[in-house]
Each structure stands twice: as C-alpha cells, then as structure tokens.
Design a protein around this motif. Structure first.
Motif, PDB file in Angstrom:
ATOM      1  N   GLN A  20     -10.463   4.286  12.650  1.00 37.91           N
ATOM      2  CA  GLN A  20      -9.716   5.469  12.225  1.00 37.91           C
ATOM      3  C   GLN A  20     -10.342   6.087  10.980  1.00 37.91           C
ATOM      4  O   GLN A  20     -10.300   7.298  10.774  1.00 37.91           O
ATOM      5  N   GLU A  55      -6.270  -4.374  16.165  1.00 38.72           N
ATOM      6  CA  GLU A  55      -5.675  -3.454  15.184  1.00 38.72           C
ATOM      7  C   GLU A  55      -6.556  -3.262  13.956  1.00 38.72           C
ATOM      8  O   GLU A  55      -6.616  -2.168  13.389  1.00 38.72           O
ATOM      9  N   ASP A  64      -9.045  -0.874  15.038  1.00 37.98           N
ATOM     10  CA  ASP A  64      -8.371   0.440  15.126  1.00 37.98           C
ATOM     11  C   ASP A  64      -8.347   1.123  13.769  1.00 37.98           C
ATOM     12  O   ASP A  64      -8.736   2.287  13.639  1.00 37.98           O
TER      13      ASP A  64
END
Lengths: 160, 160
Positions: free
Chosen positions: B76, B69, B72
């Motif tokens: 992003q 995460e 991620d």
DNA sequence: CCTTGTGATTCGGAACCCGAACTATTTTAT
DNA sequence: ATAAAATAGTTCGGGTTCCGAATCACAAGG
C-alpha cells in the motif's frame, strides 16, 4: 556486496540475527504458558519488585497508554494488581498476585531453559566469554533489567 | 536468589537483555524512516532477493495471514509489490519496488550504524570475539537471514 | 491560593498477531 | 483421464499491542 560464504559474520549482523533468535525462543516460551511476550516480559520485570507505572514504563520502554492497557489485560487475568501508593495518591504500584508470581517463576524458568539451549554448541569457556562480552555491552548501554540474573539460569561466568 | 552486584552476568540473561537492546535500536531506526519494525524487517529480507509468500513466511516466522497483511500494508505504501510466479499460477513473488529498494538501503545503513554503536565499549579484538561466538550461535540455530551481512556493516571478523 | 508539573487513564486510530475457512491451482493416486 | 489430496495465498473474526493527544486527580512550586 554480500560476503562470501566462508567469511565471518560481522558483529552487527550477529547481534541482529541473535536478537531474532532470542525473540523467537522467548515468544515460544510465553506461548507455552498462555502468555503473550509482552505479558511475559511484564511478569519478569515485576519478579524483582513492584513498580510504579512511570518507572515501569521507562523499564519496558512503552508509552504510558500502552503500559496502562498491558497492565489492564494482565490484571484482567489475575496475574498482577494495582495498589495505591501510600505516599502519592495519584500513583499506583503494580505488583504480582500470588497466581502471577507462580506463573512468572514457571515462565522465567522455562525461558531460561530454552535460551540456555541456544549457545549449546559453544564450550564452557566460550559461553563464559560470550556472557562476559555481551554482559558488558548490556551494562555499557544501561539496559534495564527486563530479565533477572540468578545462579539458576545457566552457569554464571567464573569470577576473574 | 539474585546475584550479588559484582557477580558476572549469565549468558542467558545477557542474551535476553542484549536482545531487548537491539530491538530498541532497530525500532528507533525504523521510526526514523517512517517504518514499523516489521516493515523494516520485511524490506531487509527482500534486499537479498524476491521471495514467495510461503518462504517469506518461514523466514520471518509469521503465520500466513499475518504475512498477507504485512505485505498488503507495505505494498500500500509502494515499497513492495506482488508479482505472479511464472511457474505456478497459485503463487506470487514479493519484490521491492524502486522506492522500496532505496528506503531499504537507507534503513539498513542507518540500522547498521546504530547497532554498530552498541558494542562501542569493546576493543576491536573483543568485538571480533563477540562476533565469532554470536555468529556461531546464529549459525548453529539456523537463524534465517533477516539481516544481510556485508563489509559495510561493522568490520568483519579477521579470518582465522 | 494559584499556577505548573506529574501520575495515570481514556480515546481514536493504526499495526500486528493467529487459526479456521475458503478459493484457485498443482500434484498425486487411481 | 479423472478424482482426491495437497499447496499457495487470501479473507475473516477475534485478540494484542502500539502511540499521541486530551483529560482528571493530585503534588510541588511560586
């Protein structure tokens, strides 16, 4: 460019990586007592005395809302409680419960034990020097007492 | 019992409070670059080289899901990207993007500057001694390179 | 008495943490 | 050559942590 392997470490890098090491030991100690690092830190700070929320927030360097919730969660576990401030009806004072006091002592002792192992490769004199220098950095930068100092947590630096 | 005010600080307490200090400086630096401390740390680690997720997780001492995460969120933002591992179709390699590399360098430099200020009250010799002792603690405990060491981040310890 | 400031809480939003379970691929054993 | 075991990484559910803005209650100041 990156240093050659044999070259000594700069004080900046040493401070950052040592911090990473201490954080990890602290988190492991907290986990052993079913605490999160933040809860452990709150308990350690409260070992010295009860605090008002504003002062506690300053010591822990947390936003007011963050502290409110941290105290909520820790109070939910019965480790701390909010007491009315007799002098100011707006304010509360946060204090350890009996259960919280016991857990704080145990967590504190275990954390001292773990952290005390980290400089095991240094001689007693080197430890004393490290303590003296790092202690001065701490005092020079007005670091709040997020961890109390007693004779029990590693030998004190010999008096000069 | 608590120590008398004039008594020197133990190495344990000094380590914990110094860690608190470094964390705060690190977090402030990250904030200045619109990063969270965790994102900043990821960028710093990747400055050295791309990493597979397993190795990266070991370096950062994160659970696999936590790292997934974190990558991620950082991907992003266009700061890192996942690339297929040519030797293992299960694996990915995480690397800095061009934008991420630039931000990492800037964040790293600013963090060095801030951390370098912390021991400002020490003499050059004392800084060297602190770096040597803390550096040994770091090496003795196999602390991963979560922060690289270059000549640019504070003067290096004189060779012995 | 009114205005300003302070202490603390609530709320919305986001980041971060982890264990269990899962899928895809590689490695090992038969 | 095939099956079993192990590995790499992701998903998911649940929880903790963070913060700024807004709010309410109370204290201080004008």
């Amino acid at each position: 460019m990156a240093k050659a392997p044999g070259e000594p470490m700069s004080v900046v890098t040493a401070l950052v990586r040592a911090s990473f090491l201490v954080n990890a030991a602290y988190a492991e100690s907290a986990k052993e007592y079913g605490l999160t690092p933040q809860q452990g830190q709150l308990l350690c700070v409260l070992m010295a005395q009860p605090y008002g929320m504003s002062e506690l927030g300053a010591v822990l360097r947390l936003a007011k809302s963050s502290l409110t919730e941290l105290v909520d969660r820790t109070a939910q576990r019965g480790l701390v409680r909010r007491e009315p401030d007799p002098c100011d009806r707006r304010a509360v004072r946060v204090t350890l419960t009996e259960q919280g006091g016991e857990l704080a002592e145990a967590f504190y002792a275990e954390t001292c034990r773990r952290i005390d192992l980290l400089p095991a490769g240094l001689s007693a004199e080197e430890r004393a020097t490290l303590a003296a220098l790092l202690g001065r950095v701490v005092l020079d930068n007005n670091v709040p007492v997020v961890f109390k100092d007693t004779e029990e947590n590693g030998e004190a630096v010999p008096a000069r």
